[in-house]
Motif scaffolding. Structure first.
Motif, PDB file in Angstrom:
ATOM      1  N   LEU A  15       0.817  -1.212   0.000  1.00  0.00           N
ATOM      2  CA  LEU A  15       0.000   0.000   0.000  1.00  0.00           C
ATOM      3  C   LEU A  15       0.855   1.268   0.000  1.00  0.00           C
ATOM      4  CD1 LEU A  15      -2.760  -1.068   2.542  1.00  0.00           C
ATOM      5  CD2 LEU A  15      -3.032  -0.755   0.070  1.00  0.00           C
ATOM      6  N   SER A  16       1.914   1.284   0.779  1.00  0.00           N
ATOM      7  CA  SER A  16       2.760   2.477   0.832  1.00  0.00           C
ATOM      8  C   SER A  16       3.539   2.654  -0.467  1.00  0.00           C
ATOM      9  CB  SER A  16       3.700   2.448   2.033  1.00  0.00           C
ATOM     10  OG  SER A  16       4.575   1.355   1.953  1.00  0.00           O
ATOM     11  N   THR A  17       3.921   1.551  -1.107  1.00  0.00           N
ATOM     12  CA  THR A  17       4.594   1.646  -2.401  1.00  0.00           C
ATOM     13  C   THR A  17       3.655   2.238  -3.436  1.00  0.00           C
ATOM     14  OG1 THR A  17       5.996  -0.257  -1.887  1.00  0.00           O
ATOM     15  CG2 THR A  17       5.782   0.316  -4.210  1.00  0.00           C
ATOM     16  N   TYR A  18       2.413   1.777  -3.446  1.00  0.00           N
ATOM     17  CA  TYR A  18       1.428   2.312  -4.398  1.00  0.00           C
ATOM     18  C   TYR A  18       1.167   3.795  -4.135  1.00  0.00           C
ATOM     19  CZ  TYR A  18      -2.624   2.865  -7.359  1.00  0.00           C
ATOM     20  OH  TYR A  18      -3.479   3.306  -8.327  1.00  0.00           O
ATOM     21  N   GLU A  20       3.201   5.916  -2.823  1.00  0.00           N
ATOM     22  CA  GLU A  20       4.400   6.656  -3.226  1.00  0.00           C
ATOM     23  C   GLU A  20       4.472   6.819  -4.744  1.00  0.00           C
ATOM     24  OE1 GLU A  20       9.146   5.720  -3.370  1.00  0.00           O
ATOM     25  OE2 GLU A  20       8.024   4.968  -1.647  1.00  0.00           O
ATOM     26  N   CYS A  21       4.232   5.712  -5.469  1.00  0.00           N
ATOM     27  CA  CYS A  21       4.354   5.765  -6.927  1.00  0.00           C
ATOM     28  C   CYS A  21       3.698   4.530  -7.544  1.00  0.00           C
ATOM     29  CB  CYS A  21       5.826   5.830  -7.328  1.00  0.00           C
ATOM     30  SG  CYS A  21       6.097   5.766  -9.112  1.00  0.00           S
ATOM     31  N   LYS A  24       6.082   2.343  -9.496  1.00  0.00           N
ATOM     32  CA  LYS A  24       6.968   1.543  -8.648  1.00  0.00           C
ATOM     33  C   LYS A  24       6.218   0.300  -8.156  1.00  0.00           C
ATOM     34  CE  LYS A  24       9.868   1.926  -4.536  1.00  0.00           C
ATOM     35  NZ  LYS A  24      10.314   2.822  -3.454  1.00  0.00           N
ATOM     36  N   TYR A  25       4.939   0.473  -7.804  1.00  0.00           N
ATOM     37  CA  TYR A  25       4.100  -0.645  -7.390  1.00  0.00           C
ATOM     38  C   TYR A  25       4.021  -1.677  -8.517  1.00  0.00           C
ATOM     39  CZ  TYR A  25      -0.006  -3.350  -6.110  1.00  0.00           C
ATOM     40  OH  TYR A  25      -0.854  -4.389  -5.829  1.00  0.00           O
ATOM     41  N   LYS A  26       3.778  -1.205  -9.725  1.00  0.00           N
ATOM     42  CA  LYS A  26       3.687  -2.103 -10.879  1.00  0.00           C
ATOM     43  C   LYS A  26       5.008  -2.860 -11.064  1.00  0.00           C
ATOM     44  CE  LYS A  26       2.638  -2.101 -15.861  1.00  0.00           C
ATOM     45  NZ  LYS A  26       3.675  -2.993 -16.264  1.00  0.00           N
ATOM     46  N   PHE A  27       6.126  -2.150 -10.978  1.00  0.00           N
ATOM     47  CA  PHE A  27       7.447  -2.743 -11.128  1.00  0.00           C
ATOM     48  C   PHE A  27       7.665  -3.867 -10.113  1.00  0.00           C
ATOM     49  CE2 PHE A  27      11.950  -2.885  -9.945  1.00  0.00           C
ATOM     50  CZ  PHE A  27      12.573  -3.026 -11.179  1.00  0.00           C
ATOM     51  N   HIS A  28       7.295  -3.589  -8.846  1.00  0.00           N
ATOM     52  CA  HIS A  28       7.536  -4.556  -7.771  1.00  0.00           C
ATOM     53  C   HIS A  28       6.533  -5.702  -7.740  1.00  0.00           C
ATOM     54  CE1 HIS A  28      10.771  -2.793  -5.315  1.00  0.00           C
ATOM     55  NE2 HIS A  28      10.367  -1.648  -5.848  1.00  0.00           N
TER      56      HIS A  28
END
Length: 185
Positions: A15-18, A20-21, A24-28
């Motif tokens: 959730l925090s990655t999403y 933030e960006c 970045k969420y998609k990448f991870h």
């Protein structure tokens, strides 16, 4: 236990990655590329070292043995040596860890016997499972009928009470604890 294939897992990190960006969420998490390009980070090793130290410290049954010196001894034994750019940087982090543990020892109740340490949870919530890890859970009250979720912060600043009240990670851990231990709420 059997987990239906259509169930999704969500954690604080996701959730925090999403937040933030989204890219970045998609990448991870969507493309799974972070596993291919994983890099060790000094601050992650530092946090892991402090968490492991406190976990080992609270496993000591004889509360009189829970000394500041014992904290430093455990820190040296469990220290994670990954991600530091130099020996100097690693030494800087080690000294900061020792300083934080000294402050912890002076300001916290080191005699408490936690209910759970590093407690993983995976609880159903709607159409997905909420997952995470709680640093420490203490049972409170004379009758032992309520619990307190403890989250160790290992960053560069101490959060204010307002920041703690709005902390998403603590909220997720509280939900996980309530669902995992409903009799204690």
């Amino acid at each position: 236990r059997y987990m239906p294939e259509n169930k999704k897992y969500v954690s604080y990190t996701m959730l925090s990655t999403y937040e933030e960006c989204p890219m970045k969420y998609k990448f991870h998490y969507v493309d799974g590329l972070a596993k291919l390009y994983r890099q060790e980070k000094s601050y992650l090793s530092f946090g892991e070292s402090l968490h492991k130290t406190l976990e080992e410290f609270f496993k000591i049954k004889d509360v009189e043995s829970r000394t500041k010196e014992k904290l430093n001894e455990i820190l040296k034994r469990v220290w994670v040596k990954k991600g530091y750019s130099s020996e100097e940087e690693e030494l800087q982090y080690m000294r900061e860890g020792e300083r934080l543990l000294e402050v912890f020892h002076q300001s916290q109740d080191t005699r408490i016997n936690p209910f759970r340490l590093e407690e993983f949870f995976r609880v159903p919530l709607g159409d997905f499972f909420l997952t995470g890890r709680i640093d420490r859970i203490d049972v409170l009250g004379s009758s032992g009928d309520r619990i307190e979720v403890i989250d160790y912060k290992t960053g560069k600043f101490i959060p204010t009470q307002e920041e703690v009240d709005r902390d998403l990670q603590l909220s997720i851990c509280a939900i996980g604890a309530m669902k995992k231990f409903p009799a204690l709420y």
